[in-house]
Design an enzyme around this catalytic site. Structure first.
Site, PDB file in Angstrom:
ATOM      1  N   LYS A 189       0.899  -1.265  -0.037  1.00  0.00           N
ATOM      2  CA  LYS A 189      -0.025   0.027  -0.124  1.00  0.00           C
ATOM      3  C   LYS A 189       0.968   1.154  -0.220  1.00  0.00           C
ATOM      4  CE  LYS A 189      -0.314  -0.171   5.208  1.00  0.00           C
ATOM      5  NZ  LYS A 189      -1.174  -0.829   6.132  1.00  0.00           N
ATOM      6  N   TYR A 205      17.541  29.468   9.434  1.00  0.00           N
ATOM      7  CA  TYR A 205      16.202  30.303   9.754  1.00  0.00           C
ATOM      8  C   TYR A 205      16.233  30.100  11.397  1.00  0.00           C
ATOM      9  CZ  TYR A 205      14.693  30.744   5.127  1.00  0.00           C
ATOM     10  OH  TYR A 205      14.463  30.816   3.895  1.00  0.00           O
TER      11      TYR A 205
END
Ligand SMILES: *Cc1c(COP(=O)(O)O)cnc(C)c1O
Length: 361
Positions: free
Chosen positions: A35, A252
């Site tokens: 899956k 950042y």
């Protein structure tokens, strides 16, 4: 030149890992669970490595078509069954076996016109409380299915919520055994953790995460303990080097500040590639096979890492984000996932479409 990032899918590792499941459940037949596009590896890319399985289990009808297009003629199981009545047409055409977990799915079958009766897996809700008939309703569902000309063999299936953790499987196993005691049919219970950790054998075991080289119960056990190999490598290169002085920060939010003089490498890999932004400073990474840690925040396209102690590393050095590094080195995806507060499953499934993937050693 394209960005130096790439992912590599390792067919030999898939085959090795599946063989581990075979060894743990030698008299069981084995579903390779593919899956979510084979847990992010790509169904077509994973197929060769997994073809020694006895069947493929998945959820999505389009993915079932892709498995058939690979040339697979054996069993395919839809783990959530049909989503609407006309899915049954495709089940007939492609000869898909399907889970029946809700009364509506029996209604649809009863109204379905087919030449070929369907093989179904009737699902018991033994305590997970996602899909399946409650124990009190299970026998009634079985009797109803058994009366339908549209239905061929009925197998019995359930799913464990805690096979990887301290609660274990005994409580659900007891519910399953009591409920199904005198019902005929093949049984399918075990996921990866139940196969490896509990040694639970049944007619059809379902090997998902173990096939891809992630330990289902990390950190209690790692892939070395279970003798599994990474089926996916994510790697890139250092594209810049900076020399920090004490007090300089990186990236950042200036979330990392150097305490001393520090050489850092900037890697062409960020969260837009599927590397988790939740990885804080110190998350494990390999540079030319040597272990070091990330520094500061992961940004969209780049991350920084510590090069102190790695004097030979520089622009162009190979960086292994997870999987196999040079010279037989290895970084388990489970370790990176743990640093991000998640599990290996999520990282492999989230590999971003912009990362080129190839099949290789
Ligand atoms: C995904 C899934 C599996 C495989 O689980 P792993 O933990 O990856 O082995 C097995 N059974 C069902 C019903 C599933 O949805």
């Amino acid at each position: 030149m394209p960005r130096p990032i790439e992912a590599i899918v390792h067919p030999a590792a898939l085959a090795h890992n599946l063989a581990r499941a075979r060894a743990a459940a030698p008299d069981s037949r084995l579903w390779a669970v593919v899956k979510a596009n084979a847990y992010g590896h790509g169904i077509e890319r994973a197929f060769e490595g997994l073809r020694s399985a006895d069947g493929f289990a998945l959820l999505d009808l389009a993915e079932a078509e892709r498995v058939r297009a690979c040339g697979w003629r054996g069993p395919i199981l839809l783990l959530e069954g049909c989503f609407e009545p006309r899915d049954l047409e495709l089940c007939s055409t492609l000869n898909l076996w399907h889970v029946v977990h809700a009364a509506e799915q029996i209604d649809w079958l009863a109204a379905h016109k087919t030449q070929q009766p369907h093989r179904v897996f009737l699902k018991l809700n033994s305590g997970m409380n996602r899909l399946g008939f409650a124990p009190a309703a299970f026998r009634g569902a079985w009797v109803r299915l058994n009366q339908l000309p549209q239905v061929d063999e009925i197998s019995l299936i359930t799913h464990f919520s805690d096979a990887d953790g301290p609660r274990g499987i005994a409580h659900q196993l007891a519910v399953f055994e009591t409920t199904t005691e005198d019902l005929p049919g093949e049984r399918s219970l075990s996921n990866s953790a139940a196969i490896l950790r509990h040694g639970l054998r049944n007619d059809w075991v379902r090997a998902g995460i173990l096939s891809y080289g992630s330990a289902p119960d990390f950190p209690a056990h790692d892939i070395r303990h279970w003798d599994l190999q990474p089926a996916m490598t994510l790697r890139s290169r250092i594209i810049a080097v900076q020399q920090l002085q004490a007090g300089d920060s990186v990236g950042y939010g200036s979330s990392y500040t150097a305490k001393q003089s520090q050489r850092i490498g900037v890697v062409a890999c960020g969260y837009a590639d599927g590397y988790p932004r939740h990885c804080g400073s110190g998350s494990p990474v390999l540079v030319d096979g040597a272990r070091t840690g990330t520094l500061g925040r992961v940004s969209m396209d780049m991350l920084a890492l510590d090069l102190n102690g790695l004097p030979y590393a520089g622009v162009g050095s190979e960086v292994t984000l997870w999987g196999n590094g040079p010279g037989g080195t290895r970084l388990a995806i489970d370790e990176v996932a743990a640093a991000a507060g998640t599990i290996g499953y999520e990282l492999m499934c989230a590999l971003a479409p912009r990362v080129p993937v190839r099949v290789g050693d």
